[in-house]
Design an enzyme around this catalytic site. Structure first.
Site, short mmCIF file in Angstrom:
data_model
loop_
_atom_site.label_atom_id
_atom_site.label_comp_id
_atom_site.label_asym_id
_atom_site.label_seq_id
_atom_site.Cartn_x
_atom_site.Cartn_y
_atom_site.Cartn_z
N GLU A 18 3.42 -6.00 7.43
CA GLU A 18 2.75 -4.92 8.16
C GLU A 18 3.22 -4.76 9.60
OE1 GLU A 18 -0.12 -5.83 4.78
OE2 GLU A 18 1.29 -6.94 6.04
N ALA A 38 0.84 -1.19 0.00
CA ALA A 38 0.00 0.00 0.00
C ALA A 38 0.88 1.24 0.00
CB ALA A 38 -0.91 0.00 1.21
N GLU A 61 -2.34 -9.36 -0.51
CA GLU A 61 -3.75 -9.48 -0.16
C GLU A 61 -4.64 -9.42 -1.40
OE1 GLU A 61 -4.31 -7.69 4.25
OE2 GLU A 61 -3.34 -6.32 2.84
N GLY A 86 -0.60 -5.15 0.91
CA GLY A 86 -1.84 -5.09 0.14
C GLY A 86 -1.74 -5.76 -1.21
#
Length: 260
Positions: free
Chosen positions: A135, A66, A115, A112
């Site tokens: 993360e 991200a 994911e 992300g």
């Protein structure tokens, strides 16, 4: 369709969605998530599209995570809203599309990015790919479904290790973990995705959509997956695709599914 952060192409019933921010290693920002939402909804609604291939531009990254600069100063409430809106708008959307989404992981798939790949219906990877959920090294946890989908795919123990160490695994280890279905060279990644897509295109899109729904239901605590399967199986008998498929089989010819 014209986008700033992604590329969208269609050819022979396949939609190609490419995250296109190579200078940022294709990091997901809010604008990119919004564009991906629009592209996936468009592909879902286009009756001519039967399969979606998702990848990243360039040779380094699928999606390297991200865009941290967008949320570094968020409050707890803003962080919660970020995760909830992102999951609804993109990650849950992708997982529950009626059309197969193949993630072609062409480099780093981190945070992300991994994911997003895990939200796809299955994954293939180039041998230079690296995957992980880093993360916790930033003092946060995966917020776009990573703590849920990773254990489903690789098992609780391996998922816990990947999340807790914030480390990366390479493509061969991802194959061993069953996080990806196939590993190939970077040059053969999209051709392999197209080869698999071609096999999918031979089959009933209506039945495939029903199968996706039934498989996904087995991972929901509030739904009996067997009941969903039974209902979808019964409904299949009322489709034109079923009539064509059985007729073709009995006539010993190739089926030409109408997609209805």
């Amino acid at each position: 369709m014209n986008f700033e952060n992604i590329l969208f192409e269609e050819n022979d019933h396949i939609a190609y969605i490419t995250i296109n921010r190579p200078s940022k290693l294709n990091a997901l920002n809010k604008a990119t998530i919004n564009e991906l939402h629009e592209a996936f909804v468009s592909a879902e609604e286009d009756s001519d599209i039967k399969v979606i291939i998702l990848t990243g531009s360039g040779e380094k990254a699928f999606v390297a995570g991200a865009d941290i600069s967008e949320f570094a100063d968020f409050s707890a409430e803003e962080g919660k809203r970020l995760a909830a809106e992102g999951q609804e708008k993109l990650f849950d959307l992708v997982e529950n599309l009626s059309k197969p989404v193949i993630a072609a992981i062409n480099g780093f798939a981190l945070g992300g990015g991994l994911e997003l790949a895990m939200a796809a219906h299955f994954r293939i990877a180039s041998d230079n790919a690296r995957m992980g959920l880093p993360e916790v090294s930033l003092g946060v946890i995966p917020g776009y479904g990573g703590t849920q989908r990773l254990p489903q795919l690789v098992g609780k123990g391996r998922a816990m290790e990947m999340i807790m160490t914030a480390g990366m695994i390479d493509a061969r280890q991802a194959l061993e973990y069953q996080l990806v279905n196939h590993v190939t060279t970077p040059e053969e990644l999209i051709p392999l995705a197209e080869k698999i897509a071609g096999k999918i295109l031979n089959n009933s899109s209506v039945a495939i959509g029903a199968a996706i729904k039934a498989v996904n239901s087995s991972f929901r605590n509030d739904v009996n997956g067997y009941e969903v399967e039974i209902e979808a199986f019964g409904q299949s008998f009322g489709t034109e695709d079923f009539k064509e498929g059985t007729s073709a089989f009995l006539s010993k010819r190739k089926a030409n599914f109408p997609g209805k």
